[in-house]
Design a protein around this motif. Structure first.
Motif, PDB file in Angstrom:
ATOM      1  N   MET A   1      -5.320 -24.480 -21.878  1.00 10.74           N
ATOM      2  CA  MET A   1      -4.018 -24.980 -21.372  1.00 10.74           C
ATOM      3  C   MET A   1      -3.938 -26.491 -21.532  1.00 10.74           C
ATOM      4  N   PRO A   2      -2.888 -26.985 -22.205  1.00 11.31           N
ATOM      5  CA  PRO A   2      -2.742 -28.437 -22.287  1.00 11.31           C
ATOM      6  C   PRO A   2      -2.485 -29.036 -20.898  1.00 11.31           C
ATOM      7  N   GLN A   3      -2.933 -30.236 -20.728  1.00 15.36           N
ATOM      8  CA  GLN A   3      -2.803 -30.942 -19.450  1.00 15.36           C
ATOM      9  C   GLN A   3      -2.132 -32.290 -19.726  1.00 15.36           C
ATOM     10  N   LYS A   4      -1.413 -32.797 -18.741  1.00 15.49           N
ATOM     11  CA  LYS A   4      -0.787 -34.114 -18.903  1.00 15.49           C
ATOM     12  C   LYS A   4      -1.569 -35.165 -18.130  1.00 15.49           C
ATOM     13  N   THR A   5      -1.574 -36.369 -18.666  1.00 18.06           N
ATOM     14  CA  THR A   5      -2.127 -37.491 -17.925  1.00 18.06           C
ATOM     15  C   THR A   5      -1.220 -38.696 -18.121  1.00 18.06           C
ATOM     16  N   GLU A  28      -4.799 -39.962 -32.903  1.00 23.86           N
ATOM     17  CA  GLU A  28      -5.955 -39.482 -33.678  1.00 23.86           C
ATOM     18  C   GLU A  28      -6.897 -38.657 -32.799  1.00 23.86           C
ATOM     19  N   ASN A  29      -6.904 -38.952 -31.501  1.00 27.30           N
ATOM     20  CA  ASN A  29      -7.759 -38.211 -30.581  1.00 27.30           C
ATOM     21  C   ASN A  29      -7.047 -37.011 -29.953  1.00 27.30           C
ATOM     22  N   GLY A  30      -5.950 -36.605 -30.548  1.00 24.78           N
ATOM     23  CA  GLY A  30      -5.335 -35.343 -30.162  1.00 24.78           C
ATOM     24  C   GLY A  30      -4.311 -35.416 -29.046  1.00 24.78           C
ATOM     25  N   PHE A  31      -3.969 -36.624 -28.616  1.00 26.96           N
ATOM     26  CA  PHE A  31      -2.958 -36.748 -27.560  1.00 26.96           C
ATOM     27  C   PHE A  31      -1.564 -36.718 -28.163  1.00 26.96           C
ATOM     28  N   ARG A  32      -0.687 -35.950 -27.523  1.00 29.87           N
ATOM     29  CA  ARG A  32       0.729 -35.956 -27.874  1.00 29.87           C
ATOM     30  C   ARG A  32       1.434 -36.912 -26.913  1.00 29.87           C
ATOM     31  N   ILE A  33       2.286 -37.764 -27.446  1.00 31.14           N
ATOM     32  CA  ILE A  33       3.063 -38.665 -26.595  1.00 31.14           C
ATOM     33  C   ILE A  33       4.290 -37.896 -26.115  1.00 31.14           C
ATOM     34  N   VAL A  34       4.278 -37.542 -24.825  1.00 22.30           N
ATOM     35  CA  VAL A  34       5.361 -36.742 -24.245  1.00 22.30           C
ATOM     36  C   VAL A  34       6.526 -37.642 -23.843  1.00 22.30           C
ATOM     37  N   ALA A  35       6.200 -38.813 -23.271  1.00 24.21           N
ATOM     38  CA  ALA A  35       7.217 -39.777 -22.845  1.00 24.21           C
ATOM     39  C   ALA A  35       6.592 -41.159 -22.929  1.00 24.21           C
ATOM     40  N   ALA A  36       7.396 -42.169 -23.233  1.00 23.76           N
ATOM     41  CA  ALA A  36       6.892 -43.546 -23.301  1.00 23.76           C
ATOM     42  C   ALA A  36       8.045 -44.512 -23.098  1.00 23.76           C
ATOM     43  N   LEU A  76       0.912 -38.489 -21.565  1.00 22.66           N
ATOM     44  CA  LEU A  76       0.147 -37.980 -22.707  1.00 22.66           C
ATOM     45  C   LEU A  76      -0.291 -36.557 -22.426  1.00 22.66           C
ATOM     46  N   GLU A  77      -0.389 -35.760 -23.475  1.00 22.97           N
ATOM     47  CA  GLU A  77      -0.777 -34.358 -23.290  1.00 22.97           C
ATOM     48  C   GLU A  77      -1.809 -33.917 -24.328  1.00 22.97           C
ATOM     49  N   ARG A  78      -2.817 -33.191 -23.864  1.00 12.94           N
ATOM     50  CA  ARG A  78      -3.781 -32.482 -24.722  1.00 12.94           C
ATOM     51  C   ARG A  78      -4.640 -31.594 -23.819  1.00 12.94           C
ATOM     52  N   GLU A  79      -5.552 -30.812 -24.405  1.00 13.07           N
ATOM     53  CA  GLU A  79      -6.543 -30.085 -23.625  1.00 13.07           C
ATOM     54  C   GLU A  79      -7.378 -31.094 -22.838  1.00 13.07           C
ATOM     55  N   ASP A  80      -7.611 -30.845 -21.561  1.00 12.29           N
ATOM     56  CA  ASP A  80      -8.534 -31.671 -20.794  1.00 12.29           C
ATOM     57  C   ASP A  80      -8.152 -33.166 -20.860  1.00 12.29           C
ATOM     58  N   ALA A  81      -6.841 -33.431 -20.794  1.00 17.14           N
ATOM     59  CA  ALA A  81      -6.315 -34.778 -21.075  1.00 17.14           C
ATOM     60  C   ALA A  81      -6.892 -35.869 -20.159  1.00 17.14           C
ATOM     61  N   VAL A  82      -7.029 -35.572 -18.869  1.00 17.19           N
ATOM     62  CA  VAL A  82      -7.470 -36.614 -17.933  1.00 17.19           C
ATOM     63  C   VAL A  82      -8.862 -37.099 -18.320  1.00 17.19           C
ATOM     64  N   LYS A  83      -9.774 -36.157 -18.490  1.00 14.52           N
ATOM     65  CA  LYS A  83     -11.163 -36.489 -18.815  1.00 14.52           C
ATOM     66  C   LYS A  83     -11.272 -37.125 -20.215  1.00 14.52           C
ATOM     67  N   LYS A  84     -10.575 -36.545 -21.180  1.00 11.17           N
ATOM     68  CA  LYS A  84     -10.659 -37.059 -22.558  1.00 11.17           C
ATOM     69  C   LYS A  84     -10.097 -38.472 -22.664  1.00 11.17           C
ATOM     70  N   LEU A  85      -9.011 -38.739 -21.942  1.00  9.83           N
ATOM     71  CA  LEU A  85      -8.450 -40.097 -22.005  1.00  9.83           C
ATOM     72  C   LEU A  85      -9.453 -41.104 -21.460  1.00  9.83           C
ATOM     73  N   ARG A  86     -10.113 -40.768 -20.349  1.00 10.30           N
ATOM     74  CA  ARG A  86     -11.106 -41.684 -19.780  1.00 10.30           C
ATOM     75  C   ARG A  86     -12.233 -41.926 -20.788  1.00 10.30           C
ATOM     76  N   GLU A  87     -12.599 -40.900 -21.555  1.00  9.76           N
ATOM     77  CA  GLU A  87     -13.644 -41.069 -22.583  1.00  9.76           C
ATOM     78  C   GLU A  87     -13.173 -42.011 -23.688  1.00  9.76           C
ATOM     79  N   VAL A  88     -11.959 -41.788 -24.179  1.00 10.83           N
ATOM     80  CA  VAL A  88     -11.423 -42.609 -25.274  1.00 10.83           C
ATOM     81  C   VAL A  88     -11.202 -44.058 -24.820  1.00 10.83           C
TER      82      VAL A  88
END
Ligand code: ATP
Ligand code: MG
Length: 140
Positions: A1-5, A28-36, A76-88
Motif C-alpha cells: 500500500m502506498p503511503q503519504k508523507t 529517482e527514489n520512487g516518490f510521486r509528488i502528490v501536491a507541492a 509525497l507518496e510511495r511504499e513505506d514513504a515515511v521511513k524511505k524519505l528519512r533514509e533519502v
C-alpha cells in the motif's frame, strides 16, 4: 500500500538553487509528488509547525531560519514513504549523513539542513493537514 508523507525543501536549499535537484532525487527514489506549493512561512506558521521543539535552545534560531525565505511544501507518496524519505534525507547533522543522501549533498549545517521529512506516519498525517486540504491530497 502506498503511503503519504510530508516534506519541506527548506529556505537554504531553495535560495541556493537546489530545489530542482532535490525534487529529481526524490523522484529517482520512487516518490510521486502528490501536491507541492512554494510558500514563505509566517513566524506563527513556523512556530506552530515546530511546536514540539519550542523548549529546545535552538527553537528561536530554527524559526528565524525557516521564515527567512520561501520553502516548497510537498505531499509525497510511495511504499513505506515515511521511513524511505528519512533514509533519502540522511541524518539531521550533515556531518553524520550517509553518502548520497540529500543532507550529505546539500545541507550546510545541523540547522540549515536542506529538507524536512515527517518522522512517523501519525506526524505525517498532522503535517500534511497543516499545509494541504483533503482535495489537494486526493489522487489526481
Ligand atoms: P526535520 O524535523 O526538519 O525533518 P529532523 O527530524 O532530522 O529534522 P529534529 O530533531 O526534528 O530533526 O529537528 C528539527 C530541525 O531543527 C532540524 O532539521 C534542524 O533544522 C533544527 N535542529 C535540530 N537540532 C539542532 C541543533 N542542535 N542546532 C540547531 N538546529 C537544530
Ligand atoms: Mg523532526
Amino acid at each position: 500500500m502506498p503511503q503519504k508523507t510530508f516534506s519541506i525543501i527548506k529556505p537554504d536549499a531553495v535560495a541556493s538553487g537546489k530545489a530542482g535537484k532535490i525534487l529529481a532525487l526524490l523522484e529517482e527514489n520512487g516518490f510521486r509528488i502528490v501536491a507541492a506549493r512554494m510558500v514563505r512561512l509566517s513566524q506563527r506558521q513556523a512556530e506552530g509547525f515546530y511546536a514540539v521543539h519550542r523548549e529546545r535552545p535552538f527553537f528561536g534560531s530554527l524559526v528565524k531560519f525557516m521564515t527567512e525565505g520561501p520553502v516548497i511544501v510537498m505531499a509525497l507518496e510511495r511504499e513505506d514513504a515515511v521511513k524511505k524519505l528519512r533514509e533519502v534525507m540522511g541524518a539531521t547533522n550533515p556531518a553524520n549523513a550517509a553518502e548520497g543522501t540529500i543532507r550529505k549533498l546539500y545541507a550546510e549545517s545541523i540547522e540549515r539542513n536542506a529538507i524536512h521529512g515527517s518522522d512517523a506516519p501519525e506526524t505525517a498525517e498532522q503535517e500534511l493537514k497543516y499545509f494541504f486540504n483533503t482535495q489537494e491530497l486526493e489522487q489526481l
